[in-house]
Design an enzyme around this catalytic site. Structure first.
Site, PDB file in Angstrom:
ATOM      1  N   ASP A  46     -10.877  12.898   9.390  1.00 45.69           N
ATOM      2  CA  ASP A  46      -9.587  11.843   8.952  1.00 45.69           C
ATOM      3  C   ASP A  46      -9.244  11.616  10.049  1.00 45.69           C
ATOM      4  O   ASP A  46      -8.678  10.805  10.343  1.00 45.69           O
ATOM      5  CB  ASP A  46      -9.056  11.913   8.118  1.00 45.69           C
ATOM      6  CG  ASP A  46     -10.141  11.056   6.635  1.00 45.69           C
ATOM      7  OD1 ASP A  46     -10.748  10.970   6.438  1.00 45.69           O
ATOM      8  OD2 ASP A  46      -9.100  12.237   5.396  1.00 45.69           O
ATOM      9  N   GLU A 117       1.306   7.883   6.892  1.00 47.16           N
ATOM     10  CA  GLU A 117       2.808   8.004   6.532  1.00 47.16           C
ATOM     11  C   GLU A 117       3.808   8.393   7.616  1.00 47.16           C
ATOM     12  O   GLU A 117       3.300   8.687   9.239  1.00 47.16           O
ATOM     13  CB  GLU A 117       3.103   9.300   5.348  1.00 47.16           C
ATOM     14  CG  GLU A 117       3.222  10.942   6.101  1.00 47.16           C
ATOM     15  CD  GLU A 117       1.764  11.218   6.458  1.00 47.16           C
ATOM     16  OE1 GLU A 117       1.493  11.769   7.458  1.00 47.16           O
ATOM     17  OE2 GLU A 117       0.604  11.002   5.772  1.00 47.16           O
ATOM     18  N   THR A 157      -2.233  10.902  -1.034  1.00 52.18           N
ATOM     19  CA  THR A 157      -3.764  11.283  -0.976  1.00 52.18           C
ATOM     20  C   THR A 157      -3.589  12.389   0.023  1.00 52.18           C
ATOM     21  O   THR A 157      -4.082  14.116  -0.121  1.00 52.18           O
ATOM     22  CB  THR A 157      -4.360  11.275  -1.356  1.00 52.18           C
ATOM     23  OG1 THR A 157      -5.514  10.537  -0.304  1.00 52.18           O
ATOM     24  CG2 THR A 157      -5.183  10.143  -2.708  1.00 52.18           C
ATOM     25  N   ASN A 160       1.811  13.492   1.174  1.00 52.61           N
ATOM     26  CA  ASN A 160       2.480  13.443   0.523  1.00 52.61           C
ATOM     27  C   ASN A 160       2.131  14.363  -0.680  1.00 52.61           C
ATOM     28  O   ASN A 160       3.244  14.161  -1.568  1.00 52.61           O
ATOM     29  CB  ASN A 160       2.328  11.604   0.618  1.00 52.61           C
ATOM     30  CG  ASN A 160       2.992  10.502  -0.977  1.00 52.61           C
ATOM     31  OD1 ASN A 160       4.416  11.052  -1.380  1.00 52.61           O
ATOM     32  ND2 ASN A 160       2.161  10.937  -2.038  1.00 52.61           N
ATOM     33  N   TYR A 161       1.057  14.209  -0.991  1.00 49.94           N
ATOM     34  CA  TYR A 161       0.492  14.461  -2.321  1.00 49.94           C
ATOM     35  C   TYR A 161       0.719  15.517  -2.359  1.00 49.94           C
ATOM     36  O   TYR A 161       0.797  16.539  -3.434  1.00 49.94           O
ATOM     37  CB  TYR A 161      -1.403  14.292  -2.655  1.00 49.94           C
ATOM     38  CG  TYR A 161      -2.188  14.694  -3.926  1.00 49.94           C
ATOM     39  CD1 TYR A 161      -0.696  14.561  -4.895  1.00 49.94           C
ATOM     40  CD2 TYR A 161      -2.720  15.110  -4.429  1.00 49.94           C
ATOM     41  CE1 TYR A 161      -1.596  14.697  -6.075  1.00 49.94           C
ATOM     42  CE2 TYR A 161      -3.541  15.940  -5.482  1.00 49.94           C
ATOM     43  CZ  TYR A 161      -2.607  15.589  -6.124  1.00 49.94           C
ATOM     44  OH  TYR A 161      -3.453  15.342  -7.824  1.00 49.94           O
ATOM     45  N   SER A 162       0.036  16.593  -1.499  1.00 48.20           N
ATOM     46  CA  SER A 162       0.869  18.418  -0.730  1.00 48.20           C
ATOM     47  C   SER A 162       1.888  18.501  -1.407  1.00 48.20           C
ATOM     48  O   SER A 162       2.866  19.589  -1.804  1.00 48.20           O
ATOM     49  CB  SER A 162       0.417  18.921   0.789  1.00 48.20           C
ATOM     50  OG  SER A 162      -1.042  18.576   0.570  1.00 48.20           O
TER      51      SER A 162
END
Length: 257
Positions: A46, A117, A157, A160-162
């Site tokens: 990624d 982000e 995901t 932000n999700y962490s």
């Protein structure tokens, strides 16, 4: 009449696995410069995909990624066979990045794009003190925290999700405003905003409590004001295998236990 084969620009990260795949695929399909190609094929994780989007996104070429790195949420599985057929059958996902305008203590202004982000983080042991405005209206006078971020659906995901932020469906036209280790207000968990919301962060007491701002991997240190909005001009198109498209991956992440 048979359709002509697409011209592919292969790009690879520096890992041995990605480099070996690059040599093998170029030997079979040939190589074209990104400006001349119909499709860009990114080989890596990624992180490399984000590098590819930042570097080649303005060319307007669709990007088909194959995972040859540690994280591959934005990638397809690496399967070198039938690549042309996979590209022809791939489903597009159009991503619209965030635009960050960061002003530093020296008065310099930096513009950056973020496909995942924009995050603000304290630079020292001192907690950051941040004022938050939405479309010019102060919504939070003072957030005391380790940091705060604005995330796109594609990036929701990731970091932000962490940070316990929400996972956002692709194409939902919303963004996530998520605190990182908020101390005051202690129970504030963030907000889901319309994608066209302009978010402005003002750093309070920046001399004592310096803060850096990062758009994906581009960091700006000692910021005093950061404005984030969805880009009106920039988009990129990622291509995904139909059985494992990005929308389905984001949906699946919400049911991981």
């Amino acid at each position: 009449m048979a359709q002509p084969h697409p011209r592919i620009a292969f790009l690879a990260s520096r890992t041995p696995e990605a480099q070996a795949a690059y040599e093998s695929l170029v030997a079979v399909h040939g190589q074209h410069e990104p400006d001349e190609a119909d499709v860009i094929c990114a080989l890596g994780g990624d992180g490399f995909m984000l590098q590819t989007l930042h570097r080649h996104g303005p060319r307007g070429k669709p990007v088909f990624g194959m995972k040859l790195g540690k994280v591959g949420f934005l990638m397809n599985q690496y399967q070198p066979d039938a690549l042309l057929e996979r590209i022809a059958a791939a489903e597009p996902a159009v991503l619209r990045p965030l635009e960050m305008i960061a002003v530093t203590e020296s008065g310099a202004s930096t513009h950056s794009l973020a496909y995942n982000e924009v995050s603000l983080l304290r630079q020292t042991r001192q907690a950051a003190h941040v004022r938050i405005e939405l479309n010019g209206q102060v919504r939070m006078e003072e957030l005391v925290c380790d940091g705060v971020m604005v995330a796109t659906p594609a990036g929701s995901t990731a970091y932000n999700y962490s940070a316990h932020g929400p996972i956002l469906p692709l194409g939902s036209s919303v963004i996530a405003l998520t605190p990182i280790a908020a101390f005051r207000p202690r129970r504030w968990r963030g907000a889901i905003l319309r994608a066209d919301t302009e978010v402005r962060f003002t750093i309070l007491d920046p001399d004592k409590r310096p803060v850096s701002a990062t758009a994906d991997s581009h960091e700006v240190r000692e910021v005093v004001e950061v404005t984030v909005r969805e880009s009106e001009q920039h988009t990129v198109t990622l291509l995904f295998d139909p059985e494992h498209n990005l929308e389905e991956r984001i949906l699946n992440e919400q049911f991981v236990t």
